[in-house]
Design an enzyme around this catalytic site. Structure first.
Site, short mmCIF file in Angstrom:
data_model
loop_
_atom_site.label_atom_id
_atom_site.label_comp_id
_atom_site.label_asym_id
_atom_site.label_seq_id
_atom_site.Cartn_x
_atom_site.Cartn_y
_atom_site.Cartn_z
N CYS A 5 -18.19 87.02 54.33
CA CYS A 5 -18.04 85.91 53.38
C CYS A 5 -19.34 85.66 52.62
O CYS A 5 -20.38 85.38 53.23
CB CYS A 5 -17.60 84.65 54.14
SG CYS A 5 -17.60 83.17 53.10
N CYS A 8 -20.89 82.13 53.21
CA CYS A 8 -21.51 82.07 54.54
C CYS A 8 -22.90 82.70 54.48
O CYS A 8 -23.86 82.14 55.02
CB CYS A 8 -20.68 82.82 55.58
SG CYS A 8 -19.36 81.84 56.29
N ASP A 31 -24.25 77.51 40.22
CA ASP A 31 -23.23 78.55 40.03
C ASP A 31 -23.84 79.70 39.21
O ASP A 31 -24.53 79.46 38.22
CB ASP A 31 -22.01 77.96 39.31
CG ASP A 31 -20.79 78.86 39.42
OD1 ASP A 31 -19.82 78.47 40.08
OD2 ASP A 31 -20.84 79.97 38.83
N HIS A 47 -17.91 77.88 58.01
CA HIS A 47 -16.87 78.59 57.25
C HIS A 47 -15.52 77.88 57.38
O HIS A 47 -14.94 77.81 58.47
CB HIS A 47 -16.72 80.04 57.72
CG HIS A 47 -15.71 80.78 56.91
ND1 HIS A 47 -15.99 81.32 55.67
CD2 HIS A 47 -14.39 81.02 57.13
CE1 HIS A 47 -14.90 81.89 55.17
NE2 HIS A 47 -13.90 81.72 56.04
N ASN A 88 -11.04 74.22 43.73
CA ASN A 88 -9.97 75.16 43.46
C ASN A 88 -9.37 75.56 44.81
O ASN A 88 -10.11 75.81 45.77
CB ASN A 88 -10.51 76.41 42.75
CG ASN A 88 -10.98 76.10 41.34
OD1 ASN A 88 -10.41 75.25 40.66
ND2 ASN A 88 -12.03 76.77 40.90
N GLY A 94 -7.03 79.01 41.30
CA GLY A 94 -8.26 79.53 40.70
C GLY A 94 -9.37 79.82 41.68
O GLY A 94 -10.49 80.16 41.28
N HIS A 101 -15.78 75.00 48.74
CA HIS A 101 -16.91 74.55 47.93
C HIS A 101 -16.41 73.56 46.90
O HIS A 101 -15.29 73.67 46.40
CB HIS A 101 -17.63 75.73 47.25
CG HIS A 101 -16.72 76.63 46.48
ND1 HIS A 101 -15.95 77.62 47.08
CD2 HIS A 101 -16.44 76.69 45.16
CE1 HIS A 101 -15.25 78.25 46.16
NE2 HIS A 101 -15.51 77.70 44.98
N HIS A 103 -17.16 72.04 43.19
CA HIS A 103 -17.87 72.25 41.94
C HIS A 103 -18.32 70.90 41.38
O HIS A 103 -17.50 69.96 41.31
CB HIS A 103 -16.94 72.88 40.88
CG HIS A 103 -16.47 74.27 41.19
ND1 HIS A 103 -16.98 75.39 40.56
CD2 HIS A 103 -15.53 74.73 42.05
CE1 HIS A 103 -16.36 76.48 41.02
NE2 HIS A 103 -15.47 76.10 41.93
P1 5GP Z 1 -13.93 79.33 42.83
O1 5GP Z 1 -13.20 79.91 41.66
O2 5GP Z 1 -13.75 80.15 44.09
O3 5GP Z 1 -13.65 77.87 43.03
O4 5GP Z 1 -15.46 79.37 42.44
C1 5GP Z 1 -16.36 80.32 42.86
C2 5GP Z 1 -17.61 80.15 42.02
O5 5GP Z 1 -18.65 80.88 42.65
C3 5GP Z 1 -17.48 80.69 40.60
O6 5GP Z 1 -17.71 79.64 39.67
C4 5GP Z 1 -18.54 81.79 40.52
O7 5GP Z 1 -19.20 81.82 39.29
C5 5GP Z 1 -19.48 81.42 41.65
N1 5GP Z 1 -20.14 82.57 42.26
C6 5GP Z 1 -19.59 83.75 42.60
N2 5GP Z 1 -20.50 84.55 43.19
C7 5GP Z 1 -21.66 83.84 43.23
C8 5GP Z 1 -22.97 84.14 43.73
O8 5GP Z 1 -23.25 85.22 44.26
N3 5GP Z 1 -23.92 83.18 43.59
C9 5GP Z 1 -23.65 81.97 43.02
N4 5GP Z 1 -24.66 81.11 42.93
N5 5GP Z 1 -22.42 81.65 42.54
C10 5GP Z 1 -21.44 82.58 42.64
ZN ZN Z 2 -17.70 81.55 54.70
#
Ligand code: 5GP
Ligand code: ZN
Length: 110
Positions: A5, A8, A31, A47, A88, A94, A101, A103
């Site tokens: 993950c 994680c 992000d 997790h 999400n 999404g 997490h 946002h």
């Molecule tokens: P989700 O769509 O799962 O709610 O959001 C995941 C978010 O994680 C996305 O906005 C994406 O840009 C961000 N993200 C994906 N990989 C990484 C990473 O390696 N580092 C950071 N800081 N953000 C990430």
């Molecule tokens: Zn995790």
């Protein structure tokens, strides 16, 4: 901690990242692909796959996520102008990273 993950690994410092906030249970970082001038992710170290997987025992962590988001909004100077908080949930909602997490999105000029 789940070995496969990404969040994680970030939250438990297996991948070096810049934290804007950290306590025993939560971290916050930017992000990588921001959807707005301010886009932070507030992430529990534990997790949990998604909102769907929360149990009654996780209530404290969820309220902490929101309290930290509020604090980060103020620290980023977007509390008065306003912001969005978003979970999400699963693919159709999404979600692409299956580690819970929150946002924090804002900082638009309007
Ligand atoms: P989700 O769509 O799962 O709610 O959001 C995941 C978010 O994680 C996305 O906005 C994406 O840009 C961000 N993200 C994906 N990989 C990484 C990473 O390696 N580092 C950071 N800081 N953000 C990430
Ligand atoms: Zn995790």
């Amino acid at each position: 901690m789940s070995d496969d993950c990404l969040f994680c690994k970030i939250a438990n410092k297996k991948i070096p990242s810049e934290f804007l906030y950290e306590d025993d249970t939560i971290v916050a970082f930017r992000d990588i692909n921001p959807a707005a001038p301010v886009h932070l992710l507030i992430v529990p170290k534990q997790h949990i796959r998604s909102i769907n997987d929360l149990t009654v025992d996780d209530q404290a962590i969820v309220s902490r996520l929101i309290m930290v988001a509020k604090q980060m909004a103020r620290q980023q100077g977007i509390d008065k102008s306003g912001y969005k908080l978003l979970f999400n949930v699963e693919k159709g909602g999404g979600q692409v990273i299956f580690h819970l997490h929150l946002h924090l999105i804002g900082g638009w000029k309007r």
